[in-house]
Design a protein around this motif. Structure first.
Motif, PDB file in Angstrom:
ATOM      1  N   MET A  13       0.552  -1.563   0.511  1.00 37.41           N
ATOM      2  CA  MET A  13       0.156  -0.054   0.078  1.00 37.41           C
ATOM      3  C   MET A  13       0.834   1.000   0.069  1.00 37.41           C
ATOM      4  O   MET A  13       1.914   1.458   1.010  1.00 37.41           O
ATOM      5  N   ASP A  14       0.611   1.923  -0.895  1.00 43.19           N
ATOM      6  CA  ASP A  14       1.878   3.111  -1.035  1.00 43.19           C
ATOM      7  C   ASP A  14       0.746   4.029  -1.981  1.00 43.19           C
ATOM      8  O   ASP A  14       0.453   4.005  -1.816  1.00 43.19           O
ATOM      9  N   LYS A  15       1.942   4.883  -2.330  1.00 40.04           N
ATOM     10  CA  LYS A  15       1.072   6.283  -3.183  1.00 40.04           C
ATOM     11  C   LYS A  15       0.699   5.693  -4.461  1.00 40.04           C
ATOM     12  O   LYS A  15      -0.332   6.674  -5.394  1.00 40.04           O
ATOM     13  N   HIS A  16       1.529   4.599  -4.514  1.00 37.90           N
ATOM     14  CA  HIS A  16       1.392   4.413  -6.467  1.00 37.90           C
ATOM     15  C   HIS A  16       0.022   3.341  -6.294  1.00 37.90           C
ATOM     16  O   HIS A  16      -0.400   2.817  -7.682  1.00 37.90           O
ATOM     17  N   THR A  17      -0.523   2.697  -5.413  1.00 38.22           N
ATOM     18  CA  THR A  17      -1.849   1.496  -5.343  1.00 38.22           C
ATOM     19  C   THR A  17      -2.933   2.639  -5.693  1.00 38.22           C
ATOM     20  O   THR A  17      -3.666   3.512  -4.607  1.00 38.22           O
ATOM     21  N   SER A  18      -3.650   1.974  -6.244  1.00 40.01           N
ATOM     22  CA  SER A  18      -5.004   2.157  -6.315  1.00 40.01           C
ATOM     23  C   SER A  18      -5.558   2.115  -5.718  1.00 40.01           C
ATOM     24  O   SER A  18      -6.120   1.088  -4.926  1.00 40.01           O
TER      25      SER A  18
ATOM     26  N   GLY B  80      -3.745   4.331   5.210  1.00 36.56           N
ATOM     27  CA  GLY B  80      -4.328   3.016   6.323  1.00 36.56           C
ATOM     28  C   GLY B  80      -6.298   3.630   5.495  1.00 36.56           C
ATOM     29  O   GLY B  80      -6.989   2.856   6.084  1.00 36.56           O
ATOM     30  N   GLN B  81      -6.331   4.919   5.819  1.00 37.68           N
ATOM     31  CA  GLN B  81      -8.088   4.841   6.065  1.00 37.68           C
ATOM     32  C   GLN B  81      -8.826   4.772   5.240  1.00 37.68           C
ATOM     33  O   GLN B  81      -9.690   4.912   5.154  1.00 37.68           O
TER      34      GLN B  81
END
Length: 246
Positions: A70-75, A107-108
């Motif tokens: 889960m990072d900034k690239h995860t849609s 995470g939210q």
């Protein structure tokens, strides 16, 4: 109201260490029991997540575990798909790099998806830098506001600092904010440049670590004494005006 899915597992929110190597001190004894029930994890970085889980007492083989990144690239679609395994009955753990998932950390969105699907959400007990700093600051713990990260651009940052101090003076609430470690010193210098001499400023550094340092002084005193070494050290900053009693 969305009802829990009877056959689903649970989404556990796993707080990680703030940097302390002594996980047995900062986490309750039952912590390792919870994480050892899990084989599915949603994390920012698989390597550091494995290292933390091992230090926290995870005894299962990582070869049998699944790590979703889960990072900034995860849609949004990918994040929602992470919950598919929970809907089949397998519980999963959501883990951020430092601190608590969803609190100034990713995470939210996943937690919101879980609620919309009726998946039970269980936050585990662990260290939270915001509350630890507030507890030790001597400032108003009855009313407080967390601003997260302040703007990086200088004129916007100065404006925000002035707004925060105005709020502290007007309502009496403690104002809490943070910055990335390599910009901590620059932000602290701007705070003591812009704020009134009588405004209290707390710098809470390296919380839960052996190098922990928590100091509250009026801004005027900070100007005289100078700032501690803050570069690349995790910090929480707090402002409060003592004219308003907490």
């Amino acid at each position: 109201m969305t009802k829990p899915v009877k056959s689903s597992g649970t989404l556990f929110l796993i707080p990680s260490s703030l940097g302390s190597e002594y996980t047995d001190v900062v986490f309750p004894a039952a912590f390792s029991g919870f994480i050892n029930t899990l084989e599915v994890f949603i994390v920012e970085n698989a390597r550091t997540a494995r290292r933390f889980l091992k230090s926290a007492g995870y005894s299962k083989s990582f070869d049998d575990a699944t790590f979703h990144i889960m990072d900034k690239h995860t849609s949004d679609t990918e994040q929602a798909a992470f919950l598919d395994e929970i809907l089949t009955g397998r519980s999963a753990g959501l883990l951020s790099e430092a601190g608590c998932p969803g609190i100034a950390d990713p995470g939210q969105q996943i937690v919101r998806y879980a609620h919309s699907l009726g998946i039970p959400v269980k936050p585990l007990v662990g260290p939270n830098s915001i509350l630890l700093a507030l507890m030790a600051s001597g400032m108003n713990g009855q009313q407080f506001c967390f601003h997260g990260y302040l703007p990086i651009r200088k004129h916007q940052q100065v404006q925000k600092i002035k707004e925060i101090e105005k709020d502290a003076k007007g309502g009496g609430a403690t104002q809490i904010f943070m910055e990335t470690p390599f910009r901590n010193l620059s932000l602290a210098e701007e705070v003591i440049r812009q704020c009134s001499s009588s405004t209290l400023f707390c710098i809470a550094t390296d919380l839960t670590m052996e190098t922990e340092e928590i100091i509250t002084k009026p801004v005027g005193q900070w100007r005289k004494d100078g700032l501690p070494k803050l570069h690349k050290r995790p910090c929480i900053f707090l402002l409060w005006y003592p004219g308003k009693k907490g």
